[in-house]
Design an enzyme around this catalytic site. Structure first.
Site, PDB file in Angstrom:
ATOM      1  N   CYS A  82       0.829  -1.222   0.000  1.00 23.43           N
ATOM      2  CA  CYS A  82       0.000   0.000   0.000  1.00 23.43           C
ATOM      3  C   CYS A  82       0.855   1.260   0.000  1.00 23.43           C
ATOM      4  O   CYS A  82       0.303   2.363  -0.081  1.00 23.43           O
ATOM      5  CB  CYS A  82      -0.882   0.096   1.241  1.00 23.43           C
ATOM      6  SG  CYS A  82      -1.612  -1.397   1.838  1.00 23.43           S
ATOM      7  N   HIS A 100      -5.632   1.821   5.968  1.00 22.40           N
ATOM      8  CA  HIS A 100      -6.212   0.957   4.933  1.00 22.40           C
ATOM      9  C   HIS A 100      -6.914  -0.188   5.635  1.00 22.40           C
ATOM     10  O   HIS A 100      -6.284  -0.967   6.343  1.00 22.40           O
ATOM     11  CB  HIS A 100      -5.128   0.449   3.995  1.00 22.40           C
ATOM     12  CG  HIS A 100      -5.647  -0.564   3.023  1.00 22.40           C
ATOM     13  ND1 HIS A 100      -6.838  -0.395   2.349  1.00 22.40           N
ATOM     14  CD2 HIS A 100      -5.157  -1.765   2.620  1.00 22.40           C
ATOM     15  CE1 HIS A 100      -7.059  -1.441   1.575  1.00 22.40           C
ATOM     16  NE2 HIS A 100      -6.059  -2.292   1.722  1.00 22.40           N
ATOM     17  N   HIS A 102      -9.701  -3.492   5.602  1.00 19.16           N
ATOM     18  CA  HIS A 102     -10.436  -4.517   4.870  1.00 19.16           C
ATOM     19  C   HIS A 102     -11.778  -4.774   5.555  1.00 19.16           C
ATOM     20  O   HIS A 102     -12.254  -5.900   5.590  1.00 19.16           O
ATOM     21  CB  HIS A 102      -9.620  -5.812   4.797  1.00 19.16           C
ATOM     22  CG  HIS A 102      -8.507  -5.767   3.797  1.00 19.16           C
ATOM     23  ND1 HIS A 102      -7.735  -6.860   3.488  1.00 19.16           N
ATOM     24  CD2 HIS A 102      -8.046  -4.766   3.007  1.00 19.16           C
ATOM     25  CE1 HIS A 102      -6.832  -6.528   2.565  1.00 19.16           C
ATOM     26  NE2 HIS A 102      -7.009  -5.259   2.264  1.00 19.16           N
ATOM     27  N   GLU A 123     -26.224  11.589  11.423  1.00 22.43           N
ATOM     28  CA  GLU A 123     -25.466  12.348  12.423  1.00 22.43           C
ATOM     29  C   GLU A 123     -23.957  12.089  12.328  1.00 22.43           C
ATOM     30  O   GLU A 123     -23.147  12.993  12.498  1.00 22.43           O
ATOM     31  CB  GLU A 123     -25.977  11.993  13.832  1.00 22.43           C
ATOM     32  CG  GLU A 123     -25.293  12.717  14.977  1.00 22.43           C
ATOM     33  CD  GLU A 123     -25.589  14.221  15.013  1.00 22.43           C
ATOM     34  OE1 GLU A 123     -26.516  14.670  14.313  1.00 22.43           O
ATOM     35  OE2 GLU A 123     -24.870  14.931  15.743  1.00 22.43           O
ATOM     36  N   HIS A 173     -12.873  -5.034  -1.872  1.00 19.98           N
ATOM     37  CA  HIS A 173     -11.565  -5.009  -1.226  1.00 19.98           C
ATOM     38  C   HIS A 173     -11.640  -4.278   0.124  1.00 19.98           C
ATOM     39  O   HIS A 173     -11.549  -4.918   1.166  1.00 19.98           O
ATOM     40  CB  HIS A 173     -10.587  -4.335  -2.208  1.00 19.98           C
ATOM     41  CG  HIS A 173      -9.181  -4.220  -1.728  1.00 19.98           C
ATOM     42  ND1 HIS A 173      -8.123  -3.987  -2.575  1.00 19.98           N
ATOM     43  CD2 HIS A 173      -8.647  -4.278  -0.483  1.00 19.98           C
ATOM     44  CE1 HIS A 173      -7.008  -3.929  -1.882  1.00 19.98           C
ATOM     45  NE2 HIS A 173      -7.292  -4.101  -0.601  1.00 19.98           N
TER      46      HIS A 173
END
Ligand SMILES: [Zn+2]
Length: 218
Positions: A82, A100, A102, A123, A173
């Site tokens: 990443c 990141h 999953h 909200e 993903h």
């Protein structure tokens, strides 16, 4: 957890702590997902393919803002796939931290919606910087690629086309979420995750999450 930490070892301990928290939420299970924190010109990042909930400070990479590795952990640890995506958030959006995830909520949201997820009148939208209850929150959805690094160009493009978003979903993903520092990134990640879950469940129940409610519901 309160103010952002001020030195490298604190950042590393914090990153490990956040990984444990996010593991409990199902965001980084099975070695997936990741976190990176930038303080000034120093970036700290978890390695690829390791169990995030067991990370120790000495397992982490240190990089400069141009992506050069300054300090690698011992052994054969690999930098996260990443990394180029994290660096886009640092460069293009001045992020101080990127998560990141999953998350199942993020993944399911990408099945239910097309190129964008849109919600309004919830909200928890107020937890996203610059967004109010009556606004429309839009999150772009990218198509997944076989290799995570191949997402980098599409991610940069989405960051430019959606200047108000702090999240980009990736189909089947997960999601990339960022903030000005780790505190804001964590808040954003939690609020977005709630909104993804809400949007999916509202659809299931027959509500349109992108429509304002009627003025006087019975
Ligand atoms: Zn991933």
């Amino acid at each position: 957890m309160s103010a952002p930490p001020s030195n490298a070892s604190n950042v590393k301990e914090l990153l490990c702590e956040l990984c444990r928290l996010f593991y409990q939420q199902g965001w980084v299970s099975g070695t997936g997902g990741g976190i990176s924190i930038r303080e000034g010109d120093r970036v700290t990042m978890a390695p690829s393919g390791v169990q995030k909930e067991r990370l120790r400070p000495e397992d982490l990479f240190e990089l400069d803002v141009d992506g050069r590795v300054l300090k690698a952990p011992e052994g054969n640890a690999k930098l996260s796939a990443c990394a180029p995506l994290f660096f886009h958030a640092f460069e293009l959006r001045d992020a101080g931290a990127v998560i990141h995830s999953h998350s199942m909520n993020a993944m399911l949201a990408t099945l239910v919606f097309g190129d964008e997820l849109r919600v309004t009148h919830l909200e928890m939208m107020k937890g996203i910087r610059g967004t109010g209850y009556h606004d429309e929150l839009v999150v772009p959805i990218l198509e997944n690629t076989a290799h995570e690094c191949d997402l980098a160009d599409a991610m940069a493009d989405a960051m430019r086309r959606y200047p108000k978003t702090f999240a980009v979903l990736v189909r089947r993903h997960g999601v990339y979420v960022w903030g000005r520092d780790w505190v804001e990134a964590k808040t954003h990640a939690e609020c977005y995750d709630y909104l993804f879950e809400a949007a999916v469940k509202m659809k299931q129940l027959g509500f349109d999450p992108s429509s304002a409610p009627e003025r006087n519901p019975e």
